[in-house]
Design an enzyme around this catalytic site. Structure first.
Site, PDB file in Angstrom:
ATOM      1  N   ARG A 163      -2.220  24.399   5.412  1.00  0.00           N
ATOM      2  CA  ARG A 163      -1.156  24.967   6.234  1.00  0.00           C
ATOM      3  C   ARG A 163      -1.630  25.202   7.659  1.00  0.00           C
ATOM      4  O   ARG A 163      -2.829  25.272   7.930  1.00  0.00           O
ATOM      5  CB  ARG A 163      -0.630  26.265   5.638  1.00  0.00           C
ATOM      6  CG  ARG A 163      -1.634  27.389   5.474  1.00  0.00           C
ATOM      7  CD  ARG A 163      -0.964  28.608   4.842  1.00  0.00           C
ATOM      8  NE  ARG A 163      -1.893  29.714   4.661  1.00  0.00           N
ATOM      9  CZ  ARG A 163      -1.549  30.923   4.239  1.00  0.00           C
ATOM     10  NH1 ARG A 163      -0.286  31.174   3.949  1.00  0.00           N
ATOM     11  NH2 ARG A 163      -2.435  31.887   4.094  1.00  0.00           N
ATOM     12  N   ARG A 181      14.697  30.243  -6.378  1.00  0.00           N
ATOM     13  CA  ARG A 181      15.956  30.954  -6.174  1.00  0.00           C
ATOM     14  C   ARG A 181      17.130  29.989  -6.149  1.00  0.00           C
ATOM     15  O   ARG A 181      17.053  28.927  -5.537  1.00  0.00           O
ATOM     16  CB  ARG A 181      15.927  31.703  -4.844  1.00  0.00           C
ATOM     17  CG  ARG A 181      14.776  32.676  -4.771  1.00  0.00           C
ATOM     18  CD  ARG A 181      15.181  33.946  -4.060  1.00  0.00           C
ATOM     19  NE  ARG A 181      13.995  34.795  -3.971  1.00  0.00           N
ATOM     20  CZ  ARG A 181      13.209  34.829  -2.914  1.00  0.00           C
ATOM     21  NH1 ARG A 181      13.483  34.109  -1.867  1.00  0.00           N
ATOM     22  NH2 ARG A 181      12.153  35.611  -2.924  1.00  0.00           N
ATOM     23  N   GLU A 219      -5.808  25.817   8.004  1.00  0.00           N
ATOM     24  CA  GLU A 219      -6.589  26.309   6.867  1.00  0.00           C
ATOM     25  C   GLU A 219      -7.071  25.143   6.013  1.00  0.00           C
ATOM     26  O   GLU A 219      -6.260  24.381   5.476  1.00  0.00           O
ATOM     27  CB  GLU A 219      -5.747  27.254   6.001  1.00  0.00           C
ATOM     28  CG  GLU A 219      -5.617  28.640   6.574  1.00  0.00           C
ATOM     29  CD  GLU A 219      -5.024  29.627   5.575  1.00  0.00           C
ATOM     30  OE1 GLU A 219      -4.996  29.320   4.371  1.00  0.00           O
ATOM     31  OE2 GLU A 219      -4.572  30.699   6.019  1.00  0.00           O
ATOM     32  N   ASP A 250      -2.523  41.736  -3.557  1.00  0.00           N
ATOM     33  CA  ASP A 250      -1.777  41.877  -2.318  1.00  0.00           C
ATOM     34  C   ASP A 250      -2.197  43.190  -1.667  1.00  0.00           C
ATOM     35  O   ASP A 250      -2.769  44.070  -2.312  1.00  0.00           O
ATOM     36  CB  ASP A 250      -0.266  41.872  -2.592  1.00  0.00           C
ATOM     37  CG  ASP A 250       0.243  40.495  -2.985  1.00  0.00           C
ATOM     38  OD1 ASP A 250      -0.300  39.497  -2.462  1.00  0.00           O
ATOM     39  OD2 ASP A 250       1.173  40.409  -3.808  1.00  0.00           O
ATOM     40  N   TYR A 290      -7.277  38.717  -7.498  1.00  0.00           N
ATOM     41  CA  TYR A 290      -6.478  38.575  -6.284  1.00  0.00           C
ATOM     42  C   TYR A 290      -5.493  39.737  -6.183  1.00  0.00           C
ATOM     43  O   TYR A 290      -4.768  40.025  -7.130  1.00  0.00           O
ATOM     44  CB  TYR A 290      -5.710  37.248  -6.294  1.00  0.00           C
ATOM     45  CG  TYR A 290      -4.886  37.052  -5.043  1.00  0.00           C
ATOM     46  CD1 TYR A 290      -5.470  36.507  -3.907  1.00  0.00           C
ATOM     47  CD2 TYR A 290      -3.556  37.447  -4.990  1.00  0.00           C
ATOM     48  CE1 TYR A 290      -4.741  36.348  -2.738  1.00  0.00           C
ATOM     49  CE2 TYR A 290      -2.818  37.294  -3.825  1.00  0.00           C
ATOM     50  CZ  TYR A 290      -3.417  36.741  -2.705  1.00  0.00           C
ATOM     51  OH  TYR A 290      -2.693  36.602  -1.556  1.00  0.00           O
ATOM     52  N   ARG A 335     -12.883  30.059  -4.553  1.00  0.00           N
ATOM     53  CA  ARG A 335     -12.562  29.046  -3.560  1.00  0.00           C
ATOM     54  C   ARG A 335     -12.730  29.704  -2.197  1.00  0.00           C
ATOM     55  O   ARG A 335     -12.453  30.897  -2.027  1.00  0.00           O
ATOM     56  CB  ARG A 335     -11.118  28.544  -3.713  1.00  0.00           C
ATOM     57  CG  ARG A 335     -10.932  27.619  -4.874  1.00  0.00           C
ATOM     58  CD  ARG A 335     -11.611  26.274  -4.674  1.00  0.00           C
ATOM     59  NE  ARG A 335     -10.859  25.411  -3.766  1.00  0.00           N
ATOM     60  CZ  ARG A 335     -11.317  24.243  -3.314  1.00  0.00           C
ATOM     61  NH1 ARG A 335     -12.532  23.841  -3.650  1.00  0.00           N
ATOM     62  NH2 ARG A 335     -10.584  23.488  -2.516  1.00  0.00           N
ATOM     63  N   ARG A 388       3.891  32.953 -10.638  1.00  0.00           N
ATOM     64  CA  ARG A 388       4.455  33.859  -9.644  1.00  0.00           C
ATOM     65  C   ARG A 388       5.265  33.122  -8.582  1.00  0.00           C
ATOM     66  O   ARG A 388       5.757  33.707  -7.630  1.00  0.00           O
ATOM     67  CB  ARG A 388       3.351  34.692  -8.982  1.00  0.00           C
ATOM     68  CG  ARG A 388       2.250  33.896  -8.356  1.00  0.00           C
ATOM     69  CD  ARG A 388       1.153  34.790  -7.833  1.00  0.00           C
ATOM     70  NE  ARG A 388       1.357  35.141  -6.425  1.00  0.00           N
ATOM     71  CZ  ARG A 388       0.793  36.180  -5.842  1.00  0.00           C
ATOM     72  NH1 ARG A 388       0.032  36.994  -6.530  1.00  0.00           N
ATOM     73  NH2 ARG A 388       1.002  36.440  -4.569  1.00  0.00           N
TER      74      ARG A 388
END
Length: 376
Positions: A278, A174, A298, A348, A346, A247, A170
């Site tokens: 991050r 670009r 994190e 969104d 998972y 995780r 995923r």
């Protein structure tokens, strides 16, 4: 007597409660945490909406879902444009022409494609068998080594060549100078934070926080005709077949006496030496101009029973284990399973809402048919 006991005051449970309540159903919503909203909960610190459980950016191509969430609050025009920090060098994410130009000095898409193809050929990859090979086949060895390998291995706690290739499929690549991470038509952050959405969804339902379903299971089950369960499916069945793996994350949040710490909402640290993946600077999600700022580092961690589960490990072993639990769930007459943990998948946010809407519509249509049959 409630129509539904909803275990979990996150996005799935709140959407179900809102729709059921709208149709005249009585809902009791419980959560073991001391707040509503699940992982999209926002905490106010010095006037800054802090995403307590990691960055959440709402994005979707589905106009119906976009219109649905906009009924609860206004969304701003935030565009997700994270950057990567590799040993002090800054690169654009998603991988795009800005990234390729910084790395290789290329200017045209054709030049970038030729560079990636050259590195892919040199690596000898034809049929990717793992994450490492999949990543190299997508973006070449330079980007893999600098911007993927270290970050991914910190995130999953395993060597990249031992991880399945689908994790990276995923990944957006670009050949334009476009720093927007998502391709979706609709994108933004709710003005005032996500908690406002959940508060409005739960109006009309009774909510009890700090309630552990498993400690009061017997009594709670007597309070309702049906249960909507959004927790871990293996815990619901007392880990009968074994424990599903995840995780986890540890968040290190700090209030800083500085109006701008890093100049961007999200900066990924892709080298293996930096212990966190991050840093999130929350005020930038809402274009804040407060005198102070709040950052969160994190730290991915190994998950153990009792820890917060964040990312399901969908390898073959866990997939087979989940299938056994799913078979039990499918024969339950008075329990509805929904959400990320119950489906061991998972999602969104827009997918969670769509899933909850589909679930509640099916459930209430089924109820209507039963009532019609009883009345005939």
């Amino acid at each position: 007597m409630y129509d539904y006991l909803i275990v979990g005051a996150g996005l799935f449970g709140a959407t179900f409660a809102y729709e059921a309540n709208k149709r005249g159903k009585k809902c009791l919503v419980i959560d073991r945490r001391n707040h509503i909203g699940g992982n999209i909960y926002c905490e106010d610190i010095e006037g800054i909406n802090v995403h307590k459980y990691g960055a959440h950016i709402f994005h979707t191509n589905n106009k119906e879902i976009w219109d649905y969430v906009n009924q609860f609050t206004e969304f701003n025009g935030y565009i997700n444009s994270p950057i990567a920090n590799y040993q002090g060098q800054i690169y654009n994410l998603p991988f795009n022409m800005n990234t390729f130009n910084k790395l290789w000095g290329v200017i045209t898409p054709q030049q970038a494609k030729e560079k990636i193809e050259e590195q892919k050929l040199n690596a000898g990859i034809t049929q990717p068998k793992n994450l490492e090979e999949q990543a190299i086949s997508l973006v070449g060895t330079d980007i893999y080594e600098k911007l993927i390998k270290g970050y991914t291995e910190k995130q999953w706690g395993r060597p990249a060549n031992e991880l399945p290739d689908f994790i990276i499929k995923r990944l957006p690549v670009r050949f334009t100078y476009d720093n927007n991470y998502f391709n979706d038509k609709f994108q933004g952050i709710p003005v005032g934070g996500y908690t406002r959405i959940i508060e409005k969804m739960l109006e009309g339902s009774e909510v009890k926080l700090g309630v552990d379903y498993f400690k009061e299971r017997e009594e709670l089950s007597k309070t309702s005709r049906k249960i909507v369960f959004t927790g871990m499916i293996d815990e619901f069945y007392n880990y009968e077949f074994g424990v599903l793996e995840y995780r986890s994350l540890r968040f290190e949040t700090e209030l800083i006496d500085n109006e701008n710490f890093q100049g961007n909402a999200v900066v990924n640290y892709t080298d293996p030496e930096t212990p966190y993946t991050r840093i999130i600077e929350h005020k930038h999600f809402e274009f804040g101009n407060q005198e102070k700022t709040v950052i969160t580092k994190e730290h991915p961690t190994e998950w153990e029973k009792g820890d917060e589960p964040y990312y399901p490990i969908n390898d073959q072993k866990n997939t087979e284990l989940f299938r056994k639990y799913k078979e039990l769930a499918e024969i339950e007459e008075n329990v509805i399973f929904g959400g990320r943990l119950a489906n061991y998948k998972y999602y969104d946010m827009h997918q969670i809402i769509a899933s909850a809407l589909n679930c509640v519509n099916k459930e209430l249509q089924k109820n209507n048919k039963v009532l019609q049959n009883e009345n005939q």
